[in-house]
Design an enzyme around this catalytic site. Structure first.
Site, PDB file in Angstrom:
ATOM      1  N   HIS A 173      -9.686   0.220  -5.482  1.00 32.34           N
ATOM      2  CA  HIS A 173      -8.754  -0.463  -4.576  1.00 32.34           C
ATOM      3  C   HIS A 173      -7.358   0.044  -4.894  1.00 32.34           C
ATOM      4  CE1 HIS A 173     -11.644  -3.262  -2.925  1.00 32.34           C
ATOM      5  NE2 HIS A 173     -12.125  -3.403  -4.154  1.00 32.34           N
ATOM      6  N   TYR A 214       0.794  -1.233   0.000  1.00 27.87           N
ATOM      7  CA  TYR A 214       0.000   0.000   0.000  1.00 27.87           C
ATOM      8  C   TYR A 214       0.826   1.283   0.000  1.00 27.87           C
ATOM      9  CZ  TYR A 214      -3.652  -3.371   1.158  1.00 27.87           C
ATOM     10  OH  TYR A 214      -4.505  -4.444   1.129  1.00 27.87           O
ATOM     11  N   ARG A 237      -9.399 -12.312  -2.682  1.00 29.53           N
ATOM     12  CA  ARG A 237      -9.575 -10.891  -3.035  1.00 29.53           C
ATOM     13  C   ARG A 237     -10.133 -10.711  -4.451  1.00 29.53           C
ATOM     14  NH1 ARG A 237      -6.948  -8.265   1.193  1.00 29.53           N
ATOM     15  NH2 ARG A 237      -5.208  -9.495   1.941  1.00 29.53           N
TER      16      ARG A 237
HETATM   17  C1  DQA Z   1      -7.918  -2.862  -0.525  1.00 28.37           C
HETATM   18  C2  DQA Z   1      -7.866  -4.321  -1.000  1.00 28.37           C
HETATM   19  C3  DQA Z   1      -8.584  -5.233  -0.041  1.00 28.37           C
HETATM   20  O1  DQA Z   1      -8.485  -6.575  -0.478  1.00 28.37           O
HETATM   21  C4  DQA Z   1      -7.980  -5.142   1.351  1.00 28.37           C
HETATM   22  O2  DQA Z   1      -8.710  -5.943   2.254  1.00 28.37           O
HETATM   23  C5  DQA Z   1      -7.847  -3.759   1.827  1.00 28.37           C
HETATM   24  C6  DQA Z   1      -7.400  -2.721   0.889  1.00 28.37           C
HETATM   25  C7  DQA Z   1      -7.106  -1.938  -1.439  1.00 28.37           C
HETATM   26  O3  DQA Z   1      -7.350  -0.733  -1.420  1.00 28.37           O
HETATM   27  O4  DQA Z   1      -6.212  -2.403  -2.166  1.00 28.37           O
HETATM   28  O5  DQA Z   1      -8.027  -3.466   3.010  1.00 28.37           O
HETATM   29  O6  DQA Z   1      -9.268  -2.434  -0.561  1.00 28.37           O
END
Ligand code: DQA
Length: 144
Positions: A100, A22, A111
Site C-alpha cells: 500500500h 498519495y 483500513r
Molecule cells: C491504498 C490504501 C487503500 O486503503 C485505499 O483504498 C487505496 C489505496 C494505498 O495504496 O495506500 O485505494 O491501497
C-alpha cells in the site's frame, strides 16, 4: 525471475486523487520507474491495473498458468473486504507481497483490516512507490 505486479481499484488515479496522501506523481510515471527498477535487477516485471475485482482474480490466475515466480499486489480498497481476491491469492500458492502506498494502519479504522494481506507472505505500507521496489527486493532475496 518473473513477477506480476497488480494494482487494483482507483490506483490508476494516483497523481489525481488525494495528493496529500498519495502524492503528485502520476500512476504511469510510478509504473515506469518501478519497471525500470525491475529491469535493472534482472526481473521480468509485468504490470497490470484494473478497477474490477474479477479481472484482478483473472490476473492472479494468469500468474499461475503462465508460471510466474511471484506476485506483488496493491488491491486498493479491495484489500479491506475482498474474500474473492484473498481466495485467489491462496489458490495460486505463489509468494505474494501486498503493498500500500499509504500507511493504512495510521488512517481510518476500516483500513486497518487488510483481509487480503492474510493470504500474502507479507505486507509493505507507508513508503509510497518505494514499497513496490522494496517488494521486488524482498522477493528476489527470498528466491535466492
Ligand atoms: C491504498 C490504501 C487503500 O486503503 C485505499 O483504498 C487505496 C489505496 C494505498 O495504496 O495506500 O485505494 O491501497
Amino acid at each position: 525471475m518473473k513477477i506480476m505486479l497488480i494494482n487494483g481499484v482507483n490506483l490508476n488515479f494516483v497523481g489525481i486523487r488525494e495528493k496529500g496522501i498519495y502524492g503528485n506523481k502520476d500512476f504511469n510515471s510510478i509504473c515506469g520507474d518501478v519497471k525500470k527498477y525491475a529491469d535493472e535487477k534482472g526481473v521480468e516485471l509485468t504490470l497490470f491495473q484494473s478497477n474490477c475485482e474479477g479481472e484482478i482474480v483473472d490476473c492472479l490466475q494468469r500468474a499461475y498458468f503462465e508460471k510466474y515466480d511471484a506476485v506483488i499486489i496493491n488491491p486498493g480498497a479491495h484489500s479491506h473486504y475482498s474474500i474473492a481476491i484473498y481466495d485467489a491469492i491462496k489458490s495460486i500458492s505463489l509468494p505474494c507481497v501486498e503493498v500500500h502506498l499509504s500507511n493504512v494502519h495510521a488512517r481510518e479504522d476500516f483500513r486497518k483490516n487488510c483481509v487480503t494481506a492474510g493470504a500474502c507472505s507479507g505486507q509493505i505500507c507507508g513508503f509510497g512507490e518505494l514499497g513496490y521496489k522494496m517488494a521486488i527486493d524482498a522477493l528476489v532475496a527470498q528466491a535466492k
